[in-house]
Every structure is written in structure tokens, then in C-alpha cells.
Motif scaffolding. Structure first.
Motif, PDB file in Angstrom:
ATOM      1  N   ASN A 149       0.805  -1.216   0.000  1.00  0.00           N
ATOM      2  CA  ASN A 149       0.000   0.000   0.000  1.00  0.00           C
ATOM      3  C   ASN A 149       0.840   1.269   0.000  1.00  0.00           C
ATOM      4  O   ASN A 149       0.309   2.361  -0.216  1.00  0.00           O
ATOM      5  CB  ASN A 149      -0.939   0.006   1.203  1.00  0.00           C
ATOM      6  N   ASN A 150       2.150   1.141   0.246  1.00  0.00           N
ATOM      7  CA  ASN A 150       3.011   2.318   0.132  1.00  0.00           C
ATOM      8  C   ASN A 150       4.316   2.023  -0.602  1.00  0.00           C
ATOM      9  O   ASN A 150       5.157   2.908  -0.749  1.00  0.00           O
ATOM     10  CB  ASN A 150       3.299   2.935   1.504  1.00  0.00           C
ATOM     11  N   GLY A 151       4.509   0.783  -1.055  1.00  0.00           N
ATOM     12  CA  GLY A 151       5.690   0.437  -1.837  1.00  0.00           C
ATOM     13  C   GLY A 151       6.948   0.228  -1.025  1.00  0.00           C
ATOM     14  O   GLY A 151       8.040   0.150  -1.594  1.00  0.00           O
ATOM     15  N   GLN A 152       6.827   0.100   0.288  1.00  0.00           N
ATOM     16  CA  GLN A 152       8.008  -0.077   1.136  1.00  0.00           C
ATOM     17  C   GLN A 152       8.450  -1.539   1.113  1.00  0.00           C
ATOM     18  O   GLN A 152       7.658  -2.445   1.363  1.00  0.00           O
ATOM     19  CB  GLN A 152       7.707   0.339   2.576  1.00  0.00           C
ATOM     20  N   CYS A 153       9.730  -1.753   0.789  1.00  0.00           N
ATOM     21  CA  CYS A 153      10.305  -3.101   0.849  1.00  0.00           C
ATOM     22  C   CYS A 153      10.691  -3.376   2.289  1.00  0.00           C
ATOM     23  O   CYS A 153      11.618  -2.760   2.841  1.00  0.00           O
ATOM     24  CB  CYS A 153      11.516  -3.221  -0.073  1.00  0.00           C
ATOM     25  N   LEU A 154       9.981  -4.298   2.931  1.00  0.00           N
ATOM     26  CA  LEU A 154      10.192  -4.574   4.344  1.00  0.00           C
ATOM     27  C   LEU A 154      11.374  -5.498   4.579  1.00  0.00           C
ATOM     28  O   LEU A 154      12.083  -5.353   5.579  1.00  0.00           O
ATOM     29  CB  LEU A 154       8.925  -5.200   4.944  1.00  0.00           C
ATOM     30  N   LYS A 155      11.591  -6.430   3.668  1.00  0.00           N
ATOM     31  CA  LYS A 155      12.654  -7.414   3.891  1.00  0.00           C
ATOM     32  C   LYS A 155      13.014  -8.068   2.565  1.00  0.00           C
ATOM     33  O   LYS A 155      12.174  -8.213   1.668  1.00  0.00           O
ATOM     34  CB  LYS A 155      12.192  -8.453   4.906  1.00  0.00           C
ATOM     35  N   THR A 156      14.279  -8.475   2.469  1.00  0.00           N
ATOM     36  CA  THR A 156      14.759  -9.231   1.316  1.00  0.00           C
ATOM     37  C   THR A 156      15.212 -10.602   1.779  1.00  0.00           C
ATOM     38  O   THR A 156      15.999 -10.712   2.728  1.00  0.00           O
ATOM     39  CB  THR A 156      15.925  -8.507   0.624  1.00  0.00           C
ATOM     40  N   LEU A 157      14.698 -11.639   1.141  1.00  0.00           N
ATOM     41  CA  LEU A 157      15.041 -13.012   1.493  1.00  0.00           C
ATOM     42  C   LEU A 157      15.886 -13.590   0.368  1.00  0.00           C
ATOM     43  O   LEU A 157      15.431 -13.662  -0.777  1.00  0.00           O
ATOM     44  CB  LEU A 157      13.773 -13.851   1.680  1.00  0.00           C
ATOM     45  N   LYS A 158      17.109 -13.986   0.701  1.00  0.00           N
ATOM     46  CA  LYS A 158      17.953 -14.557  -0.349  1.00  0.00           C
ATOM     47  C   LYS A 158      19.016 -15.459   0.263  1.00  0.00           C
ATOM     48  O   LYS A 158      19.346 -15.370   1.446  1.00  0.00           O
ATOM     49  CB  LYS A 158      18.622 -13.459  -1.165  1.00  0.00           C
ATOM     50  N   LYS A 159      19.560 -16.312  -0.594  1.00  0.00           N
ATOM     51  CA  LYS A 159      20.580 -17.266  -0.167  1.00  0.00           C
ATOM     52  C   LYS A 159      21.964 -16.621  -0.228  1.00  0.00           C
ATOM     53  O   LYS A 159      22.138 -15.538  -0.776  1.00  0.00           O
ATOM     54  CB  LYS A 159      20.520 -18.502  -1.061  1.00  0.00           C
ATOM     55  N   ASP A 160      22.935 -17.326   0.321  1.00  0.00           N
ATOM     56  CA  ASP A 160      24.313 -16.828   0.347  1.00  0.00           C
ATOM     57  C   ASP A 160      25.035 -17.028  -0.977  1.00  0.00           C
ATOM     58  O   ASP A 160      26.126 -16.511  -1.171  1.00  0.00           O
ATOM     59  CB  ASP A 160      25.108 -17.538   1.453  1.00  0.00           C
ATOM     60  N   ALA A 161      24.452 -17.806  -1.879  1.00  0.00           N
ATOM     61  CA  ALA A 161      25.142 -18.160  -3.123  1.00  0.00           C
ATOM     62  C   ALA A 161      25.522 -16.919  -3.922  1.00  0.00           C
ATOM     63  O   ALA A 161      24.803 -15.916  -3.926  1.00  0.00           O
ATOM     64  CB  ALA A 161      24.248 -19.071  -3.970  1.00  0.00           C
ATOM     65  N   ALA A 162      26.672 -17.007  -4.598  1.00  0.00           N
ATOM     66  CA  ALA A 162      27.135 -15.884  -5.413  1.00  0.00           C
ATOM     67  C   ALA A 162      26.177 -15.623  -6.566  1.00  0.00           C
ATOM     68  O   ALA A 162      25.910 -14.478  -6.925  1.00  0.00           O
ATOM     69  CB  ALA A 162      28.539 -16.164  -5.942  1.00  0.00           C
ATOM     70  N   VAL A 163      25.653 -16.681  -7.149  1.00  0.00           N
ATOM     71  CA  VAL A 163      24.681 -16.562  -8.232  1.00  0.00           C
ATOM     72  C   VAL A 163      23.415 -17.283  -7.812  1.00  0.00           C
ATOM     73  O   VAL A 163      23.444 -18.481  -7.522  1.00  0.00           O
ATOM     74  CB  VAL A 163      25.225 -17.159  -9.551  1.00  0.00           C
ATOM     75  N   CYS A 164      22.308 -16.548  -7.758  1.00  0.00           N
ATOM     76  CA  CYS A 164      21.032 -17.137  -7.363  1.00  0.00           C
ATOM     77  C   CYS A 164      20.183 -17.368  -8.610  1.00  0.00           C
ATOM     78  O   CYS A 164      20.107 -16.521  -9.487  1.00  0.00           O
ATOM     79  CB  CYS A 164      20.291 -16.225  -6.389  1.00  0.00           C
ATOM     80  N   ASN A 165      19.545 -18.524  -8.642  1.00  0.00           N
ATOM     81  CA  ASN A 165      18.709 -18.875  -9.786  1.00  0.00           C
ATOM     82  C   ASN A 165      17.293 -18.357  -9.609  1.00  0.00           C
ATOM     83  O   ASN A 165      16.858 -18.033  -8.498  1.00  0.00           O
ATOM     84  CB  ASN A 165      18.696 -20.396  -9.980  1.00  0.00           C
ATOM     85  N   GLU A 166      16.580 -18.316 -10.699  1.00  0.00           N
ATOM     86  CA  GLU A 166      15.230 -17.754 -10.722  1.00  0.00           C
ATOM     87  C   GLU A 166      14.289 -18.474  -9.761  1.00  0.00           C
ATOM     88  O   GLU A 166      14.310 -19.708  -9.639  1.00  0.00           O
ATOM     89  CB  GLU A 166      14.683 -17.846 -12.142  1.00  0.00           C
ATOM     90  N   VAL A 167      13.462 -17.686  -9.088  1.00  0.00           N
ATOM     91  CA  VAL A 167      12.405 -18.236  -8.241  1.00  0.00           C
ATOM     92  C   VAL A 167      11.184 -18.468  -9.118  1.00  0.00           C
ATOM     93  O   VAL A 167      10.718 -17.562  -9.812  1.00  0.00           O
ATOM     94  CB  VAL A 167      12.058 -17.276  -7.078  1.00  0.00           C
ATOM     95  N   CYS A 168      10.637 -19.687  -9.099  1.00  0.00           N
ATOM     96  CA  CYS A 168       9.482 -20.018  -9.938  1.00  0.00           C
ATOM     97  C   CYS A 168       8.170 -19.940  -9.182  1.00  0.00           C
ATOM     98  O   CYS A 168       7.128 -19.693  -9.787  1.00  0.00           O
ATOM     99  CB  CYS A 168       9.644 -21.420 -10.529  1.00  0.00           C
ATOM    100  N   ASP A 169       8.186 -20.176  -7.869  1.00  0.00           N
ATOM    101  CA  ASP A 169       6.951 -20.123  -7.094  1.00  0.00           C
ATOM    102  C   ASP A 169       7.298 -19.841  -5.641  1.00  0.00           C
ATOM    103  O   ASP A 169       8.401 -20.173  -5.166  1.00  0.00           O
ATOM    104  CB  ASP A 169       6.182 -21.437  -7.211  1.00  0.00           C
ATOM    105  N   CYS A 170       6.367 -19.204  -4.938  1.00  0.00           N
ATOM    106  CA  CYS A 170       6.548 -18.938  -3.518  1.00  0.00           C
ATOM    107  C   CYS A 170       5.209 -19.150  -2.807  1.00  0.00           C
ATOM    108  O   CYS A 170       4.153 -18.907  -3.374  1.00  0.00           O
ATOM    109  CB  CYS A 170       7.098 -17.534  -3.262  1.00  0.00           C
ATOM    110  N   VAL A 171       5.290 -19.606  -1.568  1.00  0.00           N
ATOM    111  CA  VAL A 171       4.103 -19.941  -0.787  1.00  0.00           C
ATOM    112  C   VAL A 171       4.306 -19.445   0.630  1.00  0.00           C
ATOM    113  O   VAL A 171       5.418 -19.526   1.177  1.00  0.00           O
ATOM    114  CB  VAL A 171       3.842 -21.470  -0.778  1.00  0.00           C
TER     115      VAL A 171
END
Length: 933
Positions: A610-632
């Protein structure tokens, strides 16, 4: 701020078509209705919506002034000074009502604002939370406006070599968009808009070796008379036929060398040619009866093969007016006549009179003008006037003088915006009100070198600027901000800039340096007038927030749009920045207040949408991260998690900890069974079956059911290969969609839980998860044998909606499914999109279906496939008034798409001319076609 469209039902200027239809439906004998009846229908519409959920009709935070903000701050401080914790919803409503004084704002709207701020659902907010929401909303709205004005060029620039390194003195354009350049040595080149050479000619005849050659100082185009006007170093103004480049005539014996020349049409066969010189003077030649005057000059004796008239003789004509003004104390850098202002504007590098806006002819001394008229024209006699080259001084009231630090090298004037822009050696672009010379209204900073060219594009509200370091910048007039920077490294234009031209018609900037180059703007494709799109890029996913009655959609361009579910209006927009990756999937938290998105860069982000604020970023430690296809979003007992799957072939689980203020969060350690026995192909889909089951499917056709408590595999299935498909090469066995059905009335299942997965050739496979863990059966869901991409179910888990790759949606009653039944047909089906469907959700509370697609649209349908509308359409709808729907119409894109053609025997029959002549033979062809099938 996202501009809200005024609905016809509110502004009173007209009635929406659906409102007219509704009135005619209620009273068929009448063909008009009063404003009171209109209001009554609207009240029925609003009563049909739960007021506690209809919070999107007014954005309270958009109405807050500075005084309101100070009152709210004081109220929050007084509340917290009493030893109380952050404010709750009840007290927030009381404070907002008291401080803002919005009588038309309902309590539901205030509570809706509270929920937007309280995204984590704690039930309390602080003053800091409130300010963060307001500021973030404002920031994203401004960013949205800036992105809508974004300018881009095709890079690098298209470059054409300029021979011998001789500088080009100017660039011009003709009515047919031919680009004209003149070099200092008199070489004229005509180019196509793409800089393909069309015509070349040397204007000046060759001279003996011991004679000084002629050189051009500037040129302009007399568009209305198809002439080229060239100023030379021999104190001449030469005119050439533009079509043939043959010399036409010249005015010679000027008192000084014309450094810069301009031409303006003044209407009624009248024009002016003006030039600035080395003495700081501006000379103006006004010609009446232009065509006749030029024809007379063309018949005069030739000098160096050019018909010639000296300036002293030219002014003897009653159709020629001559005036010379002393304007500057240094060389004139630019001079132009603006017919819209009826003023001459000239500039110089000296500070005291850097730029002067003045009259072309004396305006104030009326008595002197009458004397000159009597002397010049007495009863039709030819005027006898001795030409005086002594420059005149304008009266102070006949000009406005702008004093600018380090002078002016370039300027432009725009009547539409009442704007004068100047630039020079101090690298600043100043914006002025042309009627007041006291102080600049704005200063644009950013150039690192002197500015040599300025152009105001009034149609787009933009300023184009070029500096000597070959950097091009585009500025927005209203926001006074830079929209794009194209430096030398990007445009690959080298050498000293000698001339520039921006063509609004071609949307191209031409620059002459060591070469001539063109920077062409990328033009957004213009859609057909009947086409409606929700995004400018393919839509990758969509979802419905029950909490706010809003639809959220994401696109390939990393743009998130928020729509009002009840009216189709766009409420908010954010994203679209260079740092964001394209979105691939999305989901909501259980309360519907936070948005979780997955991206091509392998990261998940949690948003307050509702205001466009990014609250948190979730990511792995890998140098290259592959595409996320689905999230639940998962709930296991009292714990909440965000889970993602994708092309790294692993299940990543992140605990949902709103109180954890670390912006970047890493996943929990992977399940051991996942590492050892997990998927071997890319994981495409994941779905939870509460309380503890999780199913994932992969590109290689495997489906695995997991126990989320232990992290172990419960069972695994491999998509069956149907008869006739075993030897097919390149057969698509991927499983892009899976879904659980829990219904005790399902046949052929020993338990009430079934797992459905998309199979090959448009089939849906059914599996028994708890009772025997076996394959139960399958049915052909797509009548066109297209892969089923998305599946969704109703709350009763009886009806199944399935969407295929070419945009069709099918409805199945799963209680009727029998494994031995060969023909299990859809209850209904319809073409929803022309592209791949990327989102499918059922909103049971309103009995509608939400879809999105790569065809750039997000659409809403009734449960039976009736077309309600496309989000982003010009006219709003009302979910609860069917007459406001687009039905019985269908989307125009679907209507004209070849794949939407109905399947009928007559359409598959080849018709000959003989059939048209003898229509009785047509039945035989139809029978033959049926027999052949």
C-alpha cells in the motif's frame, strides 16, 4: 501521485453506459433519467458493498497538509506521554477524525488506513510508523510519475563520417523531414532522418590558389519559400533553391560579418531575416511580398554567377524594412525571432547583457515613426532613404535585459510553458519567466561542461541540453529533474560539437562533431484504440487481497500495480526501477496486508504494497542465485514461513519474523531428504495441504509430497505417458501446476484428499495421496491439447478452474469425475486471453474469476465466464451491477485472434465457386467432411 480518473458518475458531465442500461432495465418505457434516479442507483451499488471493506474510495494520506501533520504529531505525543504504548485502532480513529476534520470520511476508511500502516497485524502503530507510511507513499507516487515520463534513446548513436574534419556550421530540417547540414567550406549535404545521404553539393565556386576562399558562418531554411539562407564570411547573405541547391540571389556589402542567422515567417507573404555580428549588433531585414521581391532580385546582374543586390539598394524597395540594433558588448552567440512573442531574442558571452528580448521595430516613439513614414512613402512615390549602418539603441521599455554569470551560449523560448531557458559557460541551465528578468525561476544542475545547445519540447514538457563534453541530458519542466543522461561513453560521439538540432516530429537529436550523429528516442508502441492493457509489459502474476478488496498485479518490468477490485481503478503503483529484477511469482501473508514476490534474480521480497516499502529481502548466500518459480506462505501449527522453489532445485524456507528488523534474511538449512533425494529438475510449483503436507512439481515431470514437520518425503509420483506419446520426441512432461482437493464426495478415492497435477497434451492427472499413494486417473482438460498452466479451486473444493497455454479457461465439477469415464467434459469454457495465462484466482465471496496473462492484461470474469472488464479500462465497473459489465462483449484482442475462431464443420470445409453458384450441393460437402473426421 497516481492520477485518478474521474468517473462519469461523479463529475456529472455524462452517465456511464452501464448506468444508462441499468435505468432502462428498471423502467423500459423511459429513455432518460434524472440525476436523483442516478444517485439512487449508485446508493444501491454502494449498499451492496460491505462498507467495512470498501476502504479504497478515498486515500486519506493524500489529503494531509502540513498543519494536519503537526496536529497529528502533537496528538500522538500526548497519547504516548501518558505512559501508553503505541496507539491502537480505536484511538487512531479518534485522533484522525479530530485532527484532519474530514466530515465525509467514514470510520471504515480510517480503519483501512490503520491496517495499511499496521502491515504486521500487531494492532498498534507509532508516530514513526505513520510518518514512514505517508513519506513512502509520497515517494513512490513521485517515482511513478517520473517513470511515466522516462525517456530512452537507441544507443549508441547512429554515426556518419564527416569528411576532411571541416566543421559543420549548423543543422536544419525541411518540411518533409530531410536533414540539411552545411559545412564551413560550403558543402551542403541532405540526409534522410536515419542519416542516409541523399544529395551533396558545394555552394561556393573554386577560387584561384592565391585568393582567400569563401566560408560559411551559419545557415537557416526558409521553409515556406523552399530556400536555403547562407551567411558567409564575405559579408553576404546568399539564397539557394532548396530542391536543386542552385544559387537564387544574394544580398551583399553588409557592414559586418554575420555570425549567426535566423529566419521567421511573419504571415501574409511576409518574413524577416536577421543576423548577429561581431560588434554585438542585431540586424533585421523585414521583407513584404516576399515571392515578388525575391523574383525581382533573381533577375539582377550576377556577381560570381549569383544574382546580386547590395544592401544599400535593397532597402530602397518599399517592401524591405531595415533596422540595426546595438544590443551587446561582445559577439552575438545566437539570435532568433519568435513570432508567438513577436520579439527578437539574442545572446552574448558578456554578463551585463547576456540575453536580450526586444522588439524587432521601434514601438514607443510614435512621432518619429510618422516622420519616417512620410519621408519614405509620399503619395506612392518610391522611397528615397539613405541607409545608415549606425546601430540604434532600443528604449529601455522596448527590451528586457537578462544579466547572467559568464554569459549565454544557448537559449530557447516556449510560449506554451511561458518559459525561457539559458545555458552557457557556468554549466547551469536557468529557467526564466520571459516577462521578468529579475531572477531565474529554476536552476538545473548536472552538466560538467559548458552548455552549447538547448531545446524546449513543448509537446512533451521537456528540455534537451547538450554540453561540450558530448553529454546529452533530458529534463522535465514541471518537476525540474533530469530524466536521462547520455554521456560520451554511451553515445560514442567524439570531437568538438559544432551544431545540434532536435526534431520534435522525428523525436531525434542530431549532433555534429567529428561526425554527424543522431540519437533517436525509443517510442512506446501505440496500441489500437480498442485495446486496453493493464501493464506496459507482460503480466507475470496477480492476486486478490481480501483485507483491502484490492487486486495486485506484477509485470516483467518489475512494476507492481494495485487496483480497486470494485471499480477497476488503479489505486497505487510502485517498482519499475533499474535495481529491481522482473517478478515471477507472488503471494500474500495470511492477513493479506503484506505482499511476497519472487524474482528472476533468485531473491524474495516482502512489501507493504500500500506504500511500496520493501520490508525485507530473502535470499541465499550463493554468489549466483537462480530464478524463483513459485513462492508460498506456510503455516505449520503456530509458526509462519515463506517458502520458495525454483531453478536451483531446492526448497528454501524462511521463518516469518516481522519483529526481526534485519533487512536481509537467509533461509533455514535445507532438509536432508531434499539434499539427497529431492528434485533433479527445476521446481516449477509448490502448494500446501494443511496442516502438514507440501507438494512440489518439477520440469522433469516428477511430483513429490513432503511432510513439513519432519522434512521427509512422504511419496513421489511421475507423470504417466499416455498411449501414442511414448515415442514422441521433445514431449513436454513438465508439471507447472498442482493443487490439492479435499472433498469427501470425490469418487475413486479411499481418502478425501486428492492431488491434481498438469500433465502432457493438456491432461490433468489425479493422485491419491493418503489412501494408497497411487495414480487414480486423468482427463483431457484442454480441448486443444495445450499444457494446463494454472489451476484454482472454489472454497467448497468442488469446482476446478484450469487455464491452458493459449488463454482458455475451463470449469470442471470434480464431484462428477469417474476414472473409468472416457469423456469427462468441462461445464463451460471460454477464451480469456490471447497469451499465456500467468494468474488464476477464484474470489468466492463475489463469485468471480481473476486472470492475468502475458498479453499485458489483468481481467475479471463472472464464475460462468461472463466478461466483467479489464483492469485499466477507461470506464469503471460495479461488481454487483451486471449492467456495468462488458458482457456480452468479449475482449477485442480475443475477438480478433485467429485461435478464437469457433470450431465448426462448415469452417473446416473448402468452398468452391461452384458451391456458391449451386448452394444445394453444399450439404454434400458437409456430410463428406463429417465422414472424414
Amino acid at each position: 501521485m497516481v492520477t485518478r480518473r474521474a468517473d462519469d458518475s461523479e463529475d456529472g458531465r455524462g452517465h456511464p453506459e452501464w448506468l444508462t442500461r441499468e435505468q432502462l432495465k428498471q423502467n423500459k418505457r423511459r429513455h432518460s433519467f434524472t440525476l436523483g434516479e442516478k444517485a439512487e442507483i449508485m446508493r444501491k451499488h454502494h449498499r451492496s458493498i460491505d462498507p467495512a471493506r470498501g476502504v479504497c474510495s478515498l486515500e486519506i494520506d493524500e489529503t494531509i497538509s502540513l498543519d494536519n501533520l503537526l496536529k497529528l504529531e502533537q496528538a500522538f505525543q500526548e497519547f504516548e506521554a501518558g505512559g501508553l504504548r503505541p496507539i491502537d485502532a480505536k484511538n487512531f480513529g479518534r485522533i484522525v477524525t479530530t485532527c484532519l476534520g474530514l466530515p465525509k470520511t467514514s470510520n471504515a476508511q480510517i480503519q483501512g488506513l490503520f491496517k495499511k500502516i499496521d502491515y504486521s497485524g500487531r494492532g498498534r502503530i507509532s508516530w514513526g510508523d505513520f510518518c514512514t507510511h505517508v513519506l513512502q507513499s509520497y515517494k513512490e507516487r513521485q517515482e511513478t510519475i517520473r517513470c511515466s515520463k522516462r525517456v530512452s534513446f537507441t544507443l549508441p548513436a547512429t554515426v556518419r563520417t564527416s569528411c576532411h574534419g571541416i566543421p559543420i556550421v549548423n543543422i536544419g530540417s525541411t518540411r518533409d523531414d530531410t536533414i540539411v547540414t552545411v559545412r564551413e567550406d560550403g558543402l551542403v549535404c541532405c540526409w534522410s532522418p536515419e542519416l542516409k545521404p541523399m544529395q551533396t553539393r558545394h555552394l561556393f565556386t573554386e577560387v584561384p590558389a592565391n585568393t582567400k576562399s569563401k566560408w560559411a558562418s551559419d545557415f537557416t531554411v526558409m521553409t515556406e519559400y523552399n530556400k536555403l539562407v547562407v551567411a558567409t564570411g564575405d559579408r553576404e547573405i546568399q539564397l539557394y533553391e532548396l530542391s536543386t541547391l542552385e544559387p537564387y540571389c544574394q544580398i551583399s556589402a553588409l557592414d559586418t560579418v554575420p555570425l549567426t542567422v535566423d529566419y521567421s515567417h511573419m504571415g501574409a507573404d511576409k518574413c524577416c531575416i536577421l543576423y548577429g555580428d561581431t560588434e554585438g549588433c542585431v540586424t533585421i531585414i523585414i521583407i513584404s511580398s516576399v515571392a515578388d521581391t525575391l523574383r525581382v532580385w533573381n533577375k539582377l546582374p550576377k556577381v560570381e554567377d549569383v544574382p546580386n543586390i547590395v544592401m544599400d539598394n535593397a532597402v530602397l524597395s518599399p517592401d524591405v524594412t531595415f533596422v540595426r540594433w546595438k544590443v551587446h558588448q561582445d559577439w552575438v552567440t545566437q539570435v532568433r525571432y519568435f513570432q508567438s512573442f513577436q520579439a527578437v531574442v539574442s545572446s552574448s558571452n558578456e554578463e551585463s547583457s547576456s540575453l536580450v528580448i526586444g522588439c524587432a521595430l521601434p514601438l514607443t516613439d510614435a512621432e518619429q515613426q510618422l516622420i519616417e513614414i512620410r519621408e519614405a512613402c509620399y503619395e506612392g512615390k518610391i522611397k528615397k532613404v539613405q541607409l545608415s549602418w549606425t546601430p540604434q539603441q532600443r528604449a529601455s521599455c522596448d527590451q528586457r535585459v537578462f544579466s547572467i554569470y559568464k554569459g549565454v551560449k544557448a537559449f530557447d523560448l516556449c510560449q506554451k510553458h511561458s518559459l525561457l531557458v539559458t545555458g552557457g559557460m557556468d554549466r547551469l541551465i536557468r529557467m526564466w519567466n520571459p516577462h521578468f528578468s529579475g531572477k531565474a525561476t529554476g536552476v538545473l544542475k548536472g552538466h560538467s561542461a559548458p552548455i552549447v545547445y538547448l531545446k524546449v519540447s513543448s509537446e512533451d514538457g521537456q528540455i534537451f541540453s547538450v554540453s561540450t563534453d558530448n553529454t546529452v541530458k533530458v529534463w522535465d519542466i514541471q518537476d525540474q529533474c533530469c530524466l536521462i543522461i547520455v554521456d560520451q561513453k554511451a553515445n560514442r560521439i567524439h570531437g568538438d560539437i559544432s551544431a545540434c538540432l532536435y526534431s520534435p516530429a522525428l523525436r531525434s537529436l542530431y549532433i555534429a562533431a567529428d561526425c554527424i550523429a543522431v540519437l533517436s528516442q525509443k517510442i512506446r508502441p501505440q496500441l489500437h484504440s480498442r485495446l486496453t492493457v493493464s501493464h506496459n509489459e507482460p503480466v507475470t502474476c496477480c492476486g486478490y487481497s481480501r483485507e483491502f478488496r484490492q487486486v495486485v498485479s506484477c509485470s516483467e518490468g518489475s512494476v507492481v500495480k494495485v487496483w480497486d477490485f470494485d471499480t477497476a481503478r488503479q489505486v497505487f503503483e510502485f517498482g519499475g526501477t533499474n535495481g529491481l529484477s522482473a517478478f515471477t511469482c507472488m503471494t500474500f501473508d495470511p492477513k493479506g496486508r503484506r505482499l511476497i514476490t519472487g524474482g528472476r534474480n533468485g531473491c524474495l521480497k516482502i512489501w507493504n504494497f500500500n506504500n511500496g516499502q520493501c520490508l525485507k529481502t530473502l535470499k541465499k548466500d550463493a554468489a549466483v542465485c537462480n530464478e524463483v518459480c513459485d513462492c508460498v506462505f506456510l503455516q505449520v501449527h503456530s509458526n509462519h514461513y515463506v517458502m520458495s522453489v525454483g531453478r536451483d532445485r531446492r526448497i528454501d524456507i524462511y521463518p516469518d519474523l516481522p519483529e526481526d528488523h534485519h533487512h536481509v534474511q537467509k533461509p533455514q538449512p535445507s532438509w536432508q531428504d531434499d539434499l539427497k533425494n529431492g528434485h533433479k529438475g527445476d521446481i516449477l510449483c509448490a502448494v500446501q495441504c494443511p496442516p502438514s503436507l507440501l507438494a512440489t512439481s518439477s520440469y522433469d515431470g516428477e511430483v513429490i509430497v513432503w511432510n513439513m514437520v519432519s522434512g521427509r518425503i512422504k511419496c513421489r509420483f511421475v507423470s504417466p505417458v499416455l498411449t501414442g506419446q511414448k515415442n514422441a520426441e521433445g514431449w513436454d512432461i513438465s508439471v507447472p501446476s498442482i493443487i490439492f482437493l479435499k472433498n469427501s464426495k470425490l469418487h475413486q478415492f479411499s481418502s478425501a484428499t486428492a492431488l491434481l497435477s498438469s500433465g502432457a497434451s493438456g491432461c490433468i492427472n489425479l493422485w491419491s495421496v493418503l489412501g494408497g499413494q497411487k495414480f487414480v486417473g486423468s482427463f483431457k482438460a484442454s480441448r486443444f491439447q495445450q499444457k494446463i498452466i494454472k489451476m484454482a479451486k472454489t472454497d467448497g473444493e468442488t469446482l476446478l478452474y484450469a487455464a491452458d497455454r493459449i488463454g482458455y479457461v475451463y470449469l470442471y465439477n470434480m464431484e462428477k469425475f469417474v476414472a473409468t469415464q472416457e469423456d469427462f467434459g468441462a461445464e463451460i469454457f471460454w477464451r480469456a486471453h490471447t497469451g499465456r495465462i500467468t494468474g488464476l484466482q477464484i474470489v468466492d465471496s463475489d463469485q468471480v474469476v481473476l486472470t492475468s496473462s502475458t498479453d499485458h492484461t489483468v481481467r475479471l470474469w463472472s464464475a460462468l465466464g461472463e466478461f466483467i472488464g479489464t483492469f485499466g479500462q477507461s470506464e469503471s465497473w460495479s461488481i454487483h451491477i451486471p449492467s456495468s459489465w462488458e458482457h456480452p462483449a468479449v475482449p477485442y484482442q480475443v475477438l480478433v485472434d485467429p485461435l478464437s475462431m469457433p470450431d465448426h464443420d462448415i469452417l473446416n470445409t473448402r468452398t468452391d465457386l461452384s458451391d456458391a453458384i449451386n448452394p444445394d450441393n453444399g450439404d454434400a460437402h458437409i456430410t463428406k467432411a463429417r465422414d472424414s473426421q
